[in-house]
Design a protein around this motif. Structure first.
Motif, PDB file in Angstrom:
ATOM      1  N   ASN A   1     -41.072  41.182  -0.763  1.00 52.13           N
ATOM      2  CA  ASN A   1     -41.370  41.253   0.675  1.00 52.13           C
ATOM      3  C   ASN A   1     -41.956  39.950   1.200  1.00 52.13           C
ATOM      4  OD1 ASN A   1     -43.780  41.770  -0.799  1.00 52.13           O
ATOM      5  ND2 ASN A   1     -44.738  42.600   1.026  1.00 52.13           N
ATOM      6  N   ARG A   2     -42.193  38.977   0.283  1.00 50.27           N
ATOM      7  CA  ARG A   2     -42.731  37.704   0.713  1.00 50.27           C
ATOM      8  C   ARG A   2     -42.107  36.577  -0.111  1.00 50.27           C
ATOM      9  NH1 ARG A   2     -46.072  38.433   4.586  1.00 50.27           N
ATOM     10  NH2 ARG A   2     -46.140  36.162   4.738  1.00 50.27           N
ATOM     11  N   MET A   3     -42.106  35.373   0.478  1.00 47.82           N
ATOM     12  CA  MET A   3     -41.568  34.198  -0.203  1.00 47.82           C
ATOM     13  C   MET A   3     -42.445  32.990   0.105  1.00 47.82           C
ATOM     14  SD  MET A   3     -37.866  32.262   0.275  1.00 47.82           S
ATOM     15  CE  MET A   3     -36.930  33.398  -0.766  1.00 47.82           C
ATOM     16  N   PHE A   4     -42.760  32.205  -0.920  1.00 49.20           N
ATOM     17  CA  PHE A   4     -43.372  30.896  -0.675  1.00 49.20           C
ATOM     18  C   PHE A   4     -42.244  29.875  -0.713  1.00 49.20           C
ATOM     19  CE2 PHE A   4     -43.834  31.974  -5.158  1.00 49.20           C
ATOM     20  CZ  PHE A   4     -43.355  30.852  -5.839  1.00 49.20           C
ATOM     21  N   ALA A   5     -42.194  29.015   0.299  1.00 52.91           N
ATOM     22  CA  ALA A   5     -41.014  28.173   0.474  1.00 52.91           C
ATOM     23  C   ALA A   5     -41.393  26.762   0.911  1.00 52.91           C
ATOM     24  CB  ALA A   5     -40.073  28.793   1.507  1.00 52.91           C
ATOM     25  N   LEU A   6     -40.559  25.824   0.499  1.00 50.54           N
ATOM     26  CA  LEU A   6     -40.636  24.452   0.966  1.00 50.54           C
ATOM     27  C   LEU A   6     -39.653  24.276   2.116  1.00 50.54           C
ATOM     28  CD1 LEU A   6     -40.709  22.476  -2.419  1.00 50.54           C
ATOM     29  CD2 LEU A   6     -42.646  23.114  -0.972  1.00 50.54           C
ATOM     30  N   VAL A   7     -40.138  23.706   3.211  1.00 45.67           N
ATOM     31  CA  VAL A   7     -39.283  23.501   4.385  1.00 45.67           C
ATOM     32  C   VAL A   7     -39.488  22.081   4.896  1.00 45.67           C
ATOM     33  CG1 VAL A   7     -39.325  25.936   5.047  1.00 45.67           C
ATOM     34  CG2 VAL A   7     -41.069  24.380   5.937  1.00 45.67           C
ATOM     35  N   ARG A   8     -38.499  21.605   5.630  1.00 45.89           N
ATOM     36  CA  ARG A   8     -38.597  20.247   6.179  1.00 45.89           C
ATOM     37  C   ARG A   8     -39.131  20.311   7.611  1.00 45.89           C
ATOM     38  NH1 ARG A   8     -37.722  15.724   4.515  1.00 45.89           N
ATOM     39  NH2 ARG A   8     -36.667  16.496   2.648  1.00 45.89           N
ATOM     40  N   THR A   9     -40.250  19.630   7.808  1.00 42.83           N
ATOM     41  CA  THR A   9     -40.850  19.572   9.149  1.00 42.83           C
ATOM     42  C   THR A   9     -40.730  18.186   9.758  1.00 42.83           C
ATOM     43  OG1 THR A   9     -42.996  19.253   8.028  1.00 42.83           O
ATOM     44  CG2 THR A   9     -42.469  21.474   8.808  1.00 42.83           C
ATOM     45  N   SER A  10     -40.196  17.219   8.996  1.00 46.32           N
ATOM     46  CA  SER A  10     -40.020  15.863   9.531  1.00 46.32           C
ATOM     47  C   SER A  10     -38.892  15.173   8.786  1.00 46.32           C
ATOM     48  CB  SER A  10     -41.308  15.056   9.387  1.00 46.32           C
ATOM     49  OG  SER A  10     -41.100  13.704   9.778  1.00 46.32           O
TER      50      SER A  10
ATOM     51  N   GLU B   1     -42.247  13.131   2.188  1.00 43.19           N
ATOM     52  CA  GLU B   1     -43.346  13.200   3.152  1.00 43.19           C
ATOM     53  C   GLU B   1     -43.100  14.197   4.277  1.00 43.19           C
ATOM     54  OE1 GLU B   1     -43.700   9.205   4.475  1.00 43.19           O
ATOM     55  OE2 GLU B   1     -44.607   8.468   2.607  1.00 43.19           O
ATOM     56  N   GLY B   2     -41.872  14.646   4.445  1.00 40.21           N
ATOM     57  CA  GLY B   2     -41.567  15.568   5.539  1.00 40.21           C
ATOM     58  C   GLY B   2     -41.478  17.018   5.115  1.00 40.21           C
ATOM     59  N   ILE B   3     -42.052  17.345   3.948  1.00 42.55           N
ATOM     60  CA  ILE B   3     -41.924  18.706   3.407  1.00 42.55           C
ATOM     61  C   ILE B   3     -43.242  19.463   3.559  1.00 42.55           C
ATOM     62  CG2 ILE B   3     -41.551  20.035   1.289  1.00 42.55           C
ATOM     63  CD1 ILE B   3     -39.637  17.829   0.386  1.00 42.55           C
ATOM     64  N   THR B   4     -43.134  20.721   3.990  1.00 45.23           N
ATOM     65  CA  THR B   4     -44.302  21.566   4.235  1.00 45.23           C
ATOM     66  C   THR B   4     -44.143  22.881   3.471  1.00 45.23           C
ATOM     67  OG1 THR B   4     -44.687  20.558   6.401  1.00 45.23           O
ATOM     68  CG2 THR B   4     -45.624  22.746   6.052  1.00 45.23           C
ATOM     69  N   PHE B   5     -45.272  23.451   3.084  1.00 51.26           N
ATOM     70  CA  PHE B   5     -45.300  24.670   2.261  1.00 51.26           C
ATOM     71  C   PHE B   5     -45.658  25.861   3.151  1.00 51.26           C
ATOM     72  CE2 PHE B   5     -46.591  27.627  -0.962  1.00 51.26           C
ATOM     73  CZ  PHE B   5     -46.070  27.190  -2.169  1.00 51.26           C
ATOM     74  N   LEU B   6     -44.729  26.832   3.254  1.00 45.96           N
ATOM     75  CA  LEU B   6     -44.939  28.000   4.106  1.00 45.96           C
ATOM     76  C   LEU B   6     -44.880  29.300   3.308  1.00 45.96           C
ATOM     77  CD1 LEU B   6     -42.764  27.274   7.289  1.00 45.96           C
ATOM     78  CD2 LEU B   6     -45.206  26.828   6.950  1.00 45.96           C
ATOM     79  N   LEU B   7     -45.585  30.305   3.832  1.00 48.02           N
ATOM     80  CA  LEU B   7     -45.539  31.665   3.300  1.00 48.02           C
ATOM     81  C   LEU B   7     -44.746  32.512   4.293  1.00 48.02           C
ATOM     82  CD1 LEU B   7     -49.325  31.982   2.332  1.00 48.02           C
ATOM     83  CD2 LEU B   7     -47.422  31.100   0.933  1.00 48.02           C
TER      84      LEU B   7
END
Length: 400
Positions: A169-178, A185-191
């Motif tokens: 029901n949940r995922m920790f993920a790397l996403v590109r914010t820049s 340097e443009g990678i962010t960690f989201l839940l």
């Protein structure tokens, strides 16, 4: 490090053994015996996790202030060895072993209070969102984007090889914010809440017949800023910390010995065609080589334990070395087990999970799972970062 157990540690070991004899049912052990995958089916794993939760033993590595037992490293090692030897459903992974250490180090107090208890109870099941169809070993090239919109991010893209995402029901993920500067340097960690609108999980059936992997799609999925771990753009550093736990931050010796014990049981029993593997000197020699490799892994684990006891973490090189060795040993066990079957390795049972089939003798069931387990083991050198990438990490750290 003293390799001998003291009286208190022996008493602890006996306590663990008594608990396992009482609580680990024959049905649970059979489910694990017939499991070709590296993780138990969530239905079986959660049943065992809740039993452990009642005892306070779900997360051996967690400190007491976060709900763990507060064990010493030696106690954790003993517990792992005894659980694997007893045949527990092997389930504690993404939530307990990966995202939890990240939250303890990088998460806010609110994130820790919200997520750590639900990881322990099994109410939250976590999947990992790292790899993408075009970004596997070269993880920094990921393209799943998250655009900031006032107090939430909007996520678009997809993740692949999401283990048990269909049950999570949940995922920790790397996403590109820049897209500016270095790609790391443009990678962010989201839940991410996998029940949110815009999430679509599609199954990927493994060649061994199990459904453990998935591709997860995000179409305008909203994630609150409060579910960002660390600062924006800090995801790469957090990801590297987490990968140390995925690749080498836990013990594998007990698991390898459990698989080796199953291999020995098949090898010592003559097959339907009358062939006895233990009568083949080449087979016995290979068996001995694998046993020596398992001993080597134990020494590497004990060395890593010493580093942690001194206040450090597993370290990139140590983690990569153990990841390579473990995958090779696991694959060698699977290969040798399938070789015992001879032509019977071509027989195939479509039913999954296999423990829903009528019960047979232990050896017959081990023979039934040997071929699927061999096929499944091929993934060991790929997930968690391919072995080739691990060799590159070792080279960069030691040969520069």
């Amino acid at each position: 490090m003293d390799l001998y157990l003291d009286d208190k540690e022996i008493a602890f070991r006996d306590e663990v053994r008594a608990f396992l004899r009482q609580e680990l049912t024959p049905q649970m052990k059979r489910a694990e015996r017939l499991n070709p995958s590296f993780l138990a089916d969530p239905q079986d794993g959660l049943q065992w996790q809740r039993i452990l939760a009642e005892r306070g033993w779900v997360a051996p590595s967690w400190p007491a202030e976060h709900g763990g037992p507060g064990w010493t490293l030696t106690q954790r090692y003993i517990f792992d060895q005894e659980c694997e030897n007893a045949g527990e459903p092997h389930f504690r992974s993404a939530g307990v072993k990966m995202i939890a250490p990240v939250l303890m180090r990088y998460g806010t107090a609110e994130q820790q209070q919200r997520y750590l208890p639900s990881i322990l109870s099994g109410d939250d099941i976590w999947a990992q969102g790292y790899s993408e169809p075009g970004s596997g070993s070269d993880l920094a090239s990921l393209t799943t984007k998250a655009s900031l919109d006032v107090n939430h991010y909007v996520v678009d893209g997809s993740k692949i090889w999401s283990t048990h995402a269909h049950r999570a029901n949940r995922m920790f993920a790397l996403v590109r914010t820049s897209d500016t500067g270095k790609k790391q340097e443009g990678i962010t960690f989201l839940l991410i809440d996998l029940t949110a609108p815009g999430v679509n999980v599609r199954p990927i059936l493994s060649i061994d017949g199990t459904h453990e992997f998935n591709q997860t799609f995000f179409d305008g999925v909203k994630v609150a800023v409060a579910d960002r771990v660390g600062a924006e753009g800090e995801g790469w550093e957090i990801a590297k910390y987490l990968l140390e736990f995925e690749r080498g931050g836990s013990f594998a010796g007990g698991s390898l010995r459990a698989h080796y014990s199953k291999l020995m049981k098949i090898a010592k029993t003559c097959g339907p065609d009358g062939r006895c593997a233990m009568e083949d000197p080449l087979f016995v020699a290979r068996l001995a080589e694998i046993g020596a490799d398992i001993d080597t892994n134990d020494m590497l684990e004990l060395s890593a334990m010493s580093k942690v006891q001194a206040g450090g973490n597993p370290g990139a090189v140590s983690s990569s070395v153990m990841k390579i060795l473990r995958s090779r040993v696991h694959q060698a066990i699977g290969e040798l087990g399938a070789s015992i079957l001879g032509p019977d390795a071509l027989r195939w049972e479509d039913q999954r999970p296999l423990h829903h089939l009528p019960e047979e003798s232990e050896v017959d069931e081990l023979r039934k799972v040997a071929a699927p387990a061999y096929i499944n083991s091929r993934s060991q050198s790929i997930f968690g970062g391919s072995n080739e990438i691990q060799l590159e990490i070792i080279a960069r750290n030691l040969l520069r």
